[in-house]
Write a protein that holds these residues in place. Structure first.
Motif, PDB file in Angstrom:
ATOM      1  N   ARG A 276       0.822  -1.215   0.000  1.00 48.63           N
ATOM      2  CA  ARG A 276       0.000   0.000   0.000  1.00 48.63           C
ATOM      3  C   ARG A 276       0.856   1.266   0.000  1.00 48.63           C
ATOM      4  N   GLU A 277       2.117   1.127   0.381  1.00 52.23           N
ATOM      5  CA  GLU A 277       3.034   2.271   0.430  1.00 52.23           C
ATOM      6  C   GLU A 277       3.966   2.314  -0.776  1.00 52.23           C
ATOM      7  N   GLY A 278       3.675   1.491  -1.783  1.00 51.47           N
ATOM      8  CA  GLY A 278       4.440   1.560  -3.014  1.00 51.47           C
ATOM      9  C   GLY A 278       5.644   0.654  -3.084  1.00 51.47           C
ATOM     10  N   LEU A 279       5.715  -0.370  -2.220  1.00 53.03           N
ATOM     11  CA  LEU A 279       6.811  -1.325  -2.285  1.00 53.03           C
ATOM     12  C   LEU A 279       6.300  -2.651  -2.833  1.00 53.03           C
ATOM     13  N   ARG A 280       7.130  -3.329  -3.583  1.00 57.21           N
ATOM     14  CA  ARG A 280       6.737  -4.612  -4.158  1.00 57.21           C
ATOM     15  C   ARG A 280       7.658  -5.713  -3.646  1.00 57.21           C
ATOM     16  N   PRO A 281       7.120  -6.907  -3.402  1.00 59.46           N
ATOM     17  CA  PRO A 281       7.958  -8.025  -2.945  1.00 59.46           C
ATOM     18  C   PRO A 281       8.965  -8.407  -4.018  1.00 59.46           C
ATOM     19  N   ALA A 282      10.200  -8.671  -3.584  1.00 62.76           N
ATOM     20  CA  ALA A 282      11.246  -9.051  -4.529  1.00 62.76           C
ATOM     21  C   ALA A 282      11.915 -10.367  -4.164  1.00 62.76           C
ATOM     22  N   ASP A 283      11.898 -10.742  -2.895  1.00 68.08           N
ATOM     23  CA  ASP A 283      12.556 -11.991  -2.488  1.00 68.08           C
ATOM     24  C   ASP A 283      12.099 -12.337  -1.076  1.00 68.08           C
ATOM     25  N   THR A 284      12.187 -13.622  -0.738  1.00 72.95           N
ATOM     26  CA  THR A 284      11.836 -14.098   0.605  1.00 72.95           C
ATOM     27  C   THR A 284      12.787 -15.220   0.997  1.00 72.95           C
ATOM     28  N   ILE A 285      13.225 -15.191   2.236  1.00 69.68           N
ATOM     29  CA  ILE A 285      13.953 -16.313   2.833  1.00 69.68           C
ATOM     30  C   ILE A 285      13.105 -16.822   3.987  1.00 69.68           C
ATOM     31  N   ARG A 286      12.849 -18.109   4.000  1.00 63.92           N
ATOM     32  CA  ARG A 286      12.159 -18.719   5.133  1.00 63.92           C
ATOM     33  C   ARG A 286      13.178 -19.489   5.961  1.00 63.92           C
ATOM     34  N   ASN A 287      13.294 -19.107   7.208  1.00 65.22           N
ATOM     35  CA  ASN A 287      14.265 -19.705   8.113  1.00 65.22           C
ATOM     36  C   ASN A 287      13.502 -20.255   9.309  1.00 65.22           C
ATOM     37  N   GLY A 288      13.245 -21.561   9.299  1.00 67.06           N
ATOM     38  CA  GLY A 288      12.379 -22.140  10.320  1.00 67.06           C
ATOM     39  C   GLY A 288      10.965 -21.610  10.150  1.00 67.06           C
ATOM     40  N   ASP A 289      10.371 -21.146  11.236  1.00 67.69           N
ATOM     41  CA  ASP A 289       9.011 -20.602  11.203  1.00 67.69           C
ATOM     42  C   ASP A 289       8.979 -19.127  10.828  1.00 67.69           C
ATOM     43  N   TRP A 290      10.130 -18.550  10.514  1.00 71.03           N
ATOM     44  CA  TRP A 290      10.236 -17.111  10.347  1.00 71.03           C
ATOM     45  C   TRP A 290      10.506 -16.740   8.896  1.00 71.03           C
ATOM     46  N   SER A 291       9.917 -15.634   8.453  1.00 68.91           N
ATOM     47  CA  SER A 291      10.125 -15.122   7.099  1.00 68.91           C
ATOM     48  C   SER A 291      10.960 -13.855   7.132  1.00 68.91           C
ATOM     49  N   ILE A 292      11.866 -13.754   6.174  1.00 69.54           N
ATOM     50  CA  ILE A 292      12.638 -12.534   5.948  1.00 69.54           C
ATOM     51  C   ILE A 292      12.245 -12.027   4.573  1.00 69.54           C
ATOM     52  N   LEU A 293      11.644 -10.847   4.523  1.00 65.39           N
ATOM     53  CA  LEU A 293      11.107 -10.302   3.282  1.00 65.39           C
ATOM     54  C   LEU A 293      12.052  -9.249   2.715  1.00 65.39           C
ATOM     55  N   MET A 294      12.214  -9.253   1.400  1.00 68.45           N
ATOM     56  CA  MET A 294      12.933  -8.180   0.724  1.00 68.45           C
ATOM     57  C   MET A 294      11.984  -7.535  -0.263  1.00 68.45           C
ATOM     58  N   LEU A 295      11.823  -6.222  -0.160  1.00 72.42           N
ATOM     59  CA  LEU A 295      10.927  -5.476  -1.037  1.00 72.42           C
ATOM     60  C   LEU A 295      11.697  -4.331  -1.669  1.00 72.42           C
ATOM     61  N   ARG A 296      11.173  -3.831  -2.790  1.00 72.83           N
ATOM     62  CA  ARG A 296      11.785  -2.680  -3.448  1.00 72.83           C
ATOM     63  C   ARG A 296      10.726  -1.586  -3.645  1.00 72.83           C
ATOM     64  N   LYS A 297      11.173  -0.357  -3.495  1.00 71.44           N
ATOM     65  CA  LYS A 297      10.267   0.777  -3.668  1.00 71.44           C
ATOM     66  C   LYS A 297      10.185   1.137  -5.154  1.00 71.44           C
ATOM     67  N   ARG A 298       8.968   1.261  -5.635  1.00 73.70           N
ATOM     68  CA  ARG A 298       8.775   1.563  -7.048  1.00 73.70           C
ATOM     69  C   ARG A 298       9.348   2.938  -7.395  1.00 73.70           C
ATOM     70  N   ARG A 299       9.896   3.024  -8.581  1.00 74.04           N
ATOM     71  CA  ARG A 299      10.355   4.327  -9.087  1.00 74.04           C
ATOM     72  C   ARG A 299       9.155   5.054  -9.706  1.00 74.04           C
ATOM     73  N   ARG A 300       9.037   6.310  -9.449  1.00 71.86           N
ATOM     74  CA  ARG A 300       7.937   7.091  -9.997  1.00 71.86           C
ATOM     75  C   ARG A 300       8.177   7.366 -11.480  1.00 71.86           C
ATOM     76  N   MET A 301       7.137   7.252 -12.238  1.00 72.06           N
ATOM     77  CA  MET A 301       7.207   7.528 -13.670  1.00 72.06           C
ATOM     78  C   MET A 301       7.115   9.041 -13.891  1.00 72.06           C
ATOM     79  N   ARG A 302       7.996   9.556 -14.692  1.00 71.46           N
ATOM     80  CA  ARG A 302       7.985  11.005 -14.956  1.00 71.46           C
ATOM     81  C   ARG A 302       7.053  11.322 -16.113  1.00 71.46           C
TER      82      ARG A 302
END
Length: 302
Positions: A276-302
């Motif tokens: 909702r804040e303009g970030l998109r999921p890019a990668d995930t690591i699952r380590n046991g019961d825990w998730s580590i999320l990597m997201l990237r912020k979208r670049r604004r179109m000019r």
């Protein structure tokens, strides 16, 4: 000191052990609090953990009661209270924390510093007053994600570590990107004290590291130094959701966000908050019961 070392031991559930691993100040107001260590003594019984509390001097009934209050499942059990002869109590409190290897990183305590891999980026982070020795799944997963980003060719110049704990993740990112500057903050003043101590112990370039006590990103450092092209936030799911607008606002267009401290079952809700804040999921690591999320912020179109 060594002749007056004592240990309080209680069984606990895995859930309780995980919660205590995150606790930055489990004994608020106590002048000389015990040092806690949680461990899984039997891999065949993963739900049965132990909590150990080490004290300098024989623990008073009040201290024993404070330790027992941390473990509701053991409320009716009698703690094992024993004197530990002729050994350093802080070293003992860390003896169950074996070194961890996460990508190129090797993290150890003072008790396990004898053999250091020659091919590793090494940090000594002792257990004690703040969360983040590297031994929890979330911290290890963040190290793995940072290593992965470096191997993919990512480059960063401004880094923020929100909820830094012991400073480990900020140090790791600074080691990967040696020209970068970093901000490391935590809501707990003790964590910032510990981070400063750990920075000195690990030879971190303190000219490139700014430390502050802050609730989320509510601090002048964030307003002065934003936008950041890498933000790491290893906290808990609900605070991450609540902080989504303010954290997202500090990230540069095209910047990277690493989120951790959330269970696999919470990943969808946390991801949605940042979408909702303009970030998109890019990668995930699952380590046991825990998730580590990597997201990237979208670049604004000019």
């Amino acid at each position: 000191m060594s002749a007056e070392s004592w240990k309080i031991t209680l069984p606990c559930t895995r859930e309780e052990g995980e919660a205590l691993a995150f606790a930055t100040d489990p004994f608020p107001g106590m002048e000389e609090p015990p040092v806690l260590n949680t461990l899984e003594p039997d891999e065949d019984r993963p739900e049965n953990w132990l909590v150990e509390a080490f004290t300098e001097g024989k623990p008073t009934p009040e201290v024993i009661a404070a330790v027992q209050a941390l473990v509701p499942s053991a409320a009716r059990l009698k703690p094992v209270v024993e004197k530990v002869e002729e050994q350093d109590w802080v070293t003992l409190s860390q003896s169950g924390l074996e070194p961890i290897r996460a990508g190129r990183f090797y993290v150890h305590t003072s008790a396990h510093g004898a053999v250091i891999p020659s091919d590793a980026t090494v940090f000594r982070i002792d257990a004690g007053r703040a969360f983040g020795t590297g031994h929890h799944y979330t911290t290890t997963g963040c190290l793995m994600m940072l290593d992965r980003l470096k191997r993919q060719g990512a480059r960063y110049r401004m880094i923020a570590d929100v909820g830094t704990g012991t400073g480990l993740l900020a140090f790791a990112a600074m080691a990967l990107w040696p020209r970068a500057h970093a901000v490391a903050t935590d809501i707990d003043p003790v964590s910032i004290e510990v981070t400063a101590e750990n920075a000195q112990a690990n030879g971190v370039n303190e000219d490139r590291l700014a430390l502050a006590v802050a609730e989320g990103v509510d601090h002048p450092l964030y307003r002065e130094l934003a936008p950041f092209d890498l933000v790491i936030a290893n906290i808990l799911a609900q605070p991450l959701i609540e902080l989504a607008p303010s954290i997202a606002a500090t990230i540069a267009q095209g910047g990277t966000l690493i989120l951790a401290g959330l269970l696999n079952t919470q990943a969808e809700a946390v991801t949605a908050a940042y979408r909702r804040e303009g970030l998109r999921p890019a990668d995930t690591i699952r380590n046991g019961d825990w998730s580590i999320l990597m997201l990237r912020k979208r670049r604004r179109m000019r």
